[in-house]
Design a protein around this motif. Structure first.
Motif, PDB file in Angstrom:
ATOM      1  N   PHE A   1      18.568 -48.576  -4.116  1.00 58.46           N
ATOM      2  CA  PHE A   1      17.136 -48.672  -3.865  1.00 58.46           C
ATOM      3  C   PHE A   1      16.721 -47.730  -2.736  1.00 58.46           C
ATOM      4  N   SER A   2      17.544 -47.622  -1.702  1.00 58.36           N
ATOM      5  CA  SER A   2      17.232 -46.724  -0.593  1.00 58.36           C
ATOM      6  C   SER A   2      17.160 -45.283  -1.068  1.00 58.36           C
ATOM      7  N   LEU A   3      18.085 -44.887  -1.907  1.00 57.02           N
ATOM      8  CA  LEU A   3      18.099 -43.519  -2.406  1.00 57.02           C
ATOM      9  C   LEU A   3      16.887 -43.249  -3.306  1.00 57.02           C
ATOM     10  N   ASN A   4      16.622 -44.153  -4.239  1.00 61.92           N
ATOM     11  CA  ASN A   4      15.506 -43.942  -5.170  1.00 61.92           C
ATOM     12  C   ASN A   4      14.164 -43.874  -4.452  1.00 61.92           C
ATOM     13  N   TYR A   5      13.885 -44.855  -3.613  1.00 61.19           N
ATOM     14  CA  TYR A   5      12.594 -44.884  -2.946  1.00 61.19           C
ATOM     15  C   TYR A   5      12.529 -43.882  -1.797  1.00 61.19           C
TER      16      TYR A   5
ATOM     17  N   ILE B   1      15.530 -46.040   3.308  1.00 62.30           N
ATOM     18  CA  ILE B   1      14.444 -45.276   2.685  1.00 62.30           C
ATOM     19  C   ILE B   1      13.913 -44.232   3.662  1.00 62.30           C
ATOM     20  N   ALA B   2      13.681 -44.655   4.901  1.00 64.85           N
ATOM     21  CA  ALA B   2      13.162 -43.724   5.906  1.00 64.85           C
ATOM     22  C   ALA B   2      14.164 -42.608   6.201  1.00 64.85           C
ATOM     23  N   LEU B   3      15.462 -42.931   6.203  1.00 63.58           N
ATOM     24  CA  LEU B   3      16.486 -41.923   6.465  1.00 63.58           C
ATOM     25  C   LEU B   3      16.523 -40.863   5.367  1.00 63.58           C
ATOM     26  N   VAL B   4      16.526 -41.290   4.115  1.00 67.27           N
ATOM     27  CA  VAL B   4      16.561 -40.336   3.000  1.00 67.27           C
ATOM     28  C   VAL B   4      15.308 -39.481   3.009  1.00 67.27           C
ATOM     29  N   ALA B   5      14.139 -40.104   3.221  1.00 68.42           N
ATOM     30  CA  ALA B   5      12.879 -39.340   3.270  1.00 68.42           C
ATOM     31  C   ALA B   5      12.871 -38.381   4.449  1.00 68.42           C
TER      32      ALA B   5
END
Length: 94
Positions: A11-15, A82-86
């Motif tokens: 979910f973290s990667l997708n979002y 999510i914030a890290l990937v973005a």
């Protein structure tokens, strides 16, 4: 129940990818309007609202996939992921 629990990494990667793509599109939009150097507070507010909205969207969908269960640590882990990937996508774009 432990075996069927969804992983926060997926979910973290997708979002995170969704949020990163929206952030890049927002940056390109500001650049095309020649507003990327402006100190207008509305740009910051819109950016923060987009970030909070996508993180909440990811957390809600994680809870739905987990049959309505969500712990505080899972929500924090998911939001930070999510914030890290973005953030990584935004740094690469910049």
């Amino acid at each position: 129940m432990e075996e069927n629990q969804p992983k926060t990494g997926k979910f973290s990667l997708n979002y995170g990818l969704i949020l990163g793509a929206i952030g890049v599109i927002f940056g390109i939009m500001l650049y095309s309007m020649d507003a990327h150097y402006s100190q207008d507070p509305s740009n910051t507010v819109i950016s923060i609202l987009i970030m909070v909205g996508v993180i909440i969207w990811g957390i809600i969908n994680f809870r739905k996939a987990n049959e309505g269960f969500l712990t505080l640590s899972e929500a924090l882990k998911l939001g930070a992921g999510i914030a890290l990937v973005a953030g990584i996508i935004t740094v690469i774009y910049t």
